[in-house]
Design an enzyme around this catalytic site. Structure first.
Site, PDB file in Angstrom:
ATOM      1  N   GLU A 122       0.861  -1.156  -0.113  1.00  0.00           N
ATOM      2  CA  GLU A 122      -0.182   0.105  -0.035  1.00  0.00           C
ATOM      3  C   GLU A 122       1.056   1.339  -0.005  1.00  0.00           C
ATOM      4  O   GLU A 122       1.060   1.763   1.076  1.00  0.00           O
ATOM      5  CB  GLU A 122      -0.851   0.023   1.181  1.00  0.00           C
ATOM      6  CG  GLU A 122      -1.922   1.027   0.939  1.00  0.00           C
ATOM      7  CD  GLU A 122      -2.834   1.223   2.347  1.00  0.00           C
ATOM      8  OE1 GLU A 122      -3.767   1.876   2.248  1.00  0.00           O
ATOM      9  OE2 GLU A 122      -2.539   0.576   3.459  1.00  0.00           O
ATOM     10  N   ALA A 133      -2.391   8.045   6.455  1.00  0.00           N
ATOM     11  CA  ALA A 133      -1.571   7.519   7.446  1.00  0.00           C
ATOM     12  C   ALA A 133      -0.369   6.967   6.781  1.00  0.00           C
ATOM     13  O   ALA A 133       0.460   6.358   7.491  1.00  0.00           O
ATOM     14  CB  ALA A 133      -2.140   6.570   8.400  1.00  0.00           C
ATOM     15  N   HIS A 134       0.053   7.860   5.459  1.00  0.00           N
ATOM     16  CA  HIS A 134       1.541   7.426   4.890  1.00  0.00           C
ATOM     17  C   HIS A 134       2.342   8.575   4.905  1.00  0.00           C
ATOM     18  O   HIS A 134       1.747   9.751   5.077  1.00  0.00           O
ATOM     19  CB  HIS A 134       1.135   6.933   3.629  1.00  0.00           C
ATOM     20  CG  HIS A 134       0.314   5.550   3.273  1.00  0.00           C
ATOM     21  ND1 HIS A 134       1.095   4.467   3.094  1.00  0.00           N
ATOM     22  CD2 HIS A 134      -0.754   5.355   3.492  1.00  0.00           C
ATOM     23  CE1 HIS A 134       0.234   3.446   2.877  1.00  0.00           C
ATOM     24  NE2 HIS A 134      -1.003   3.755   3.154  1.00  0.00           N
ATOM     25  N   HIS A 188      -5.833   5.635  -2.315  1.00  0.00           N
ATOM     26  CA  HIS A 188      -4.850   7.086  -1.960  1.00  0.00           C
ATOM     27  C   HIS A 188      -4.797   7.935  -2.979  1.00  0.00           C
ATOM     28  O   HIS A 188      -3.732   8.388  -3.518  1.00  0.00           O
ATOM     29  CB  HIS A 188      -3.705   6.691  -1.078  1.00  0.00           C
ATOM     30  CG  HIS A 188      -3.916   6.066   0.055  1.00  0.00           C
ATOM     31  ND1 HIS A 188      -4.047   6.651   1.295  1.00  0.00           N
ATOM     32  CD2 HIS A 188      -3.932   4.768   0.497  1.00  0.00           C
ATOM     33  CE1 HIS A 188      -4.264   6.007   2.232  1.00  0.00           C
ATOM     34  NE2 HIS A 188      -4.158   4.785   2.035  1.00  0.00           N
ATOM     35  N   HIS A 209      -9.653   0.204  -0.165  1.00  0.00           N
ATOM     36  CA  HIS A 209     -10.623   0.791   0.701  1.00  0.00           C
ATOM     37  C   HIS A 209     -11.301   1.733   0.185  1.00  0.00           C
ATOM     38  O   HIS A 209     -11.382   3.039   0.533  1.00  0.00           O
ATOM     39  CB  HIS A 209     -10.086   1.064   2.333  1.00  0.00           C
ATOM     40  CG  HIS A 209      -8.864   1.993   2.144  1.00  0.00           C
ATOM     41  ND1 HIS A 209      -8.720   3.013   1.509  1.00  0.00           N
ATOM     42  CD2 HIS A 209      -7.628   1.522   2.958  1.00  0.00           C
ATOM     43  CE1 HIS A 209      -7.275   3.353   1.672  1.00  0.00           C
ATOM     44  NE2 HIS A 209      -6.875   2.662   2.557  1.00  0.00           N
ATOM     45  N   ASN A 212     -12.465   5.702   1.494  1.00  0.00           N
ATOM     46  CA  ASN A 212     -11.355   6.110   2.539  1.00  0.00           C
ATOM     47  C   ASN A 212     -10.178   6.317   1.513  1.00  0.00           C
ATOM     48  O   ASN A 212      -9.595   5.460   0.922  1.00  0.00           O
ATOM     49  CB  ASN A 212     -11.164   5.031   3.477  1.00  0.00           C
ATOM     50  CG  ASN A 212     -12.364   4.781   4.341  1.00  0.00           C
ATOM     51  OD1 ASN A 212     -13.032   4.042   4.503  1.00  0.00           O
ATOM     52  ND2 ASN A 212     -12.890   6.029   5.043  1.00  0.00           N
ATOM     53  N   ASP A 267      -7.947  -3.737   7.064  1.00  0.00           N
ATOM     54  CA  ASP A 267      -6.923  -2.497   7.146  1.00  0.00           C
ATOM     55  C   ASP A 267      -6.327  -2.284   8.815  1.00  0.00           C
ATOM     56  O   ASP A 267      -6.065  -1.241   9.042  1.00  0.00           O
ATOM     57  CB  ASP A 267      -7.497  -1.292   6.742  1.00  0.00           C
ATOM     58  CG  ASP A 267      -6.372  -0.292   6.378  1.00  0.00           C
ATOM     59  OD1 ASP A 267      -5.163  -0.584   6.042  1.00  0.00           O
ATOM     60  OD2 ASP A 267      -6.700   0.960   6.237  1.00  0.00           O
ATOM     61  N   LEU A 300      -7.682   9.248  10.299  1.00  0.00           N
ATOM     62  CA  LEU A 300      -7.586   7.825  10.655  1.00  0.00           C
ATOM     63  C   LEU A 300      -6.332   7.139  10.143  1.00  0.00           C
ATOM     64  O   LEU A 300      -5.768   7.451   9.160  1.00  0.00           O
ATOM     65  CB  LEU A 300      -8.784   7.105  10.011  1.00  0.00           C
ATOM     66  CG  LEU A 300     -10.028   7.528  10.457  1.00  0.00           C
ATOM     67  CD1 LEU A 300     -11.317   6.953   9.689  1.00  0.00           C
ATOM     68  CD2 LEU A 300     -10.266   7.121  11.971  1.00  0.00           C
TER      69      LEU A 300
END
Length: 378
Positions: A122, A133-134, A188, A209, A212, A267, A300
């Site tokens: 991912e 959150a990357h 993403h 996802h 999201n 996830d 998140l």
């Protein structure tokens, strides 16, 4: 020789729900399935409990206080097994290419040993505008040399790679990955429809996802949500923790995509199966409060979800049927990653992976390759 017979079950098979069902196990495989009087052999009476296939999680970063990149990935695998996941894809977050290659090489051994079913990258080929959150400092376009470096490190164990299709080289990278037997997922991403379609035409076939980490659905520019949900070639992942997605969003997506295109994922990050506290996710500090992991800015950061809760939420909170939940947690994910000839359903010839659930869909027992797992529930 029959090794085990599970009897008295509400059994979910590819044909539907079988009342007073039984499953006979020979070796590590399902030998036969039926209803009524069971064949002779060492028997366990399930007394009307649900018997469903072992869950298959195709997007999972860790659990039990451990990430798959940590020193003890077996602890993460065991934590999810206690909640019914008998086949796991280990997901890695964005890191520099050399570091990712080292992580992949380490996990490849677990794939070859059968402890995990493959690796999912991912990142780092994600949009900084939707990085979640990357770490945005390590994100990059998917140049072909970098993609080849990661493929070489995996030695055939990489099952899926998530890419933002608006990035330079995304279409070429998609073709290269697909030609090497790797599933390309779109996620993403801040892409418009016109940027998503070429990637799907090149072979991208999963929505990482859905909803999201991507541009929201808009009636004049449907973006990735609209393009991916509409395309019959695309399987959509849903995080059914009732935090990432409202039940209405889950229902809308699942009803439109149907059982052939809907996959529930966790996830999950290291905090799954643990308490609140501070954890690491790819070098970023994550705070878990009331079971919800977030970065300092409030984004998140993965989830603390387990597949048994995803299953229960799908049925009890989202109004889906038990067979639809089985399809989304076992059958379709197994098909997606090319393991439908081994796992994902209760039928003769497949591996004897089962989850026993009570009326509220809480785990009572877990069996993998016909062996009862120590769930710690008793």
């Amino acid at each position: 020789m029959t090794r085990l017979v599970l009897t008295g079950a509400r059994l979910v098979t590819p044909q539907g729900v079988v009342e007073d069902g039984w499953v006979a196990v020979e070796g590590d495989l399902i030998n036969s399935v039926g209803s009524g009087p069971a064949p002779d052999g060492p028997a366990v009476d399930l007394a009307g409990a649900w018997l469903v296939p072992g869950f298959v999680d195709v997007h999972c970063h860790g659990a039990g206080g451990r990430a798959f990149t940590g020193q003890d990935p077996a602890q993460a695998i065991a934590a999810h097994r206690r909640h019914g996941t008998t086949s796991t894809i280990a997901s890695l977050v964005s890191r520099p290419i050399p570091e990712l290659a080292r992580q992949i090489a380490g996990l490849a051994e677990l794939v070859q040993d059968g402890a995990i079913a493959g690796i999912h990258l991912e990142g780092p080929f994600l949009s900084a505008a939707r990085c979640g959150a990357h770490d945005p400092r390590v994100l990059r376009a998917p140049d072909l040399d970098s993609v080849r470096t990661l493929l070489d490190a995996g030695r055939g164990t990489i099952r899926m790679v998530t890419i933002a299709p608006e990035l330079e080289h995304a279409v070429e990278a998609t073709r290269l990955l697909v030609d090497n037997g790797v599933i390309v997922a779109i996620g993403h991403t801040d892409a418009a429809v016109a940027q998503v379609v070429p990637a799907v035409e090149a072979g991208a076939s999963v929505a990482t996802h859905l909803f999201n980490g991507m541009r929201p659905l808009h009636h004049r520019e449907p973006g990735p949500v609209g393009a991916l949900l509409e395309d019959e070639r695309v399987t959509v992942e849903l995080i059914c923790d009732l935090v990432h997605l409202h039940p209405t969003a889950v229902r809308l997506a699942a009803h439109h995509a149907g059982t052939g295109r809907t996959v529930l994922i966790t996830d999950a990050m290291a905090a799954a199966g643990m308490g609140d506290g501070v954890y690491d996710l790819g070098g970023l500090e994550v705070t878990v409060q009331d079971g919800v992991p977030t970065l300092a800015g409030g984004s998140l950061a993965g989830s603390t979800l387990t597949m048994d809760r995803a299953f229960a939420n799908f049925v009890l909170s989202c109004g889906m049927s038990v067979p639809e939940a089985v399809a989304a947690t076992a059958t379709r994910p197994a098909e997606l990653i090319g393991l439908a000839d081994r796992v994902g359903a209760i039928r003769p010839g497949l591996r004897a992976d089962f989850v026993v659930l009570d009326e509220e869909f809480k785990v009572r027992d877990v069996y993998r390759v016909g062996e009862k797992e120590d769930t710690g529930w008793h």
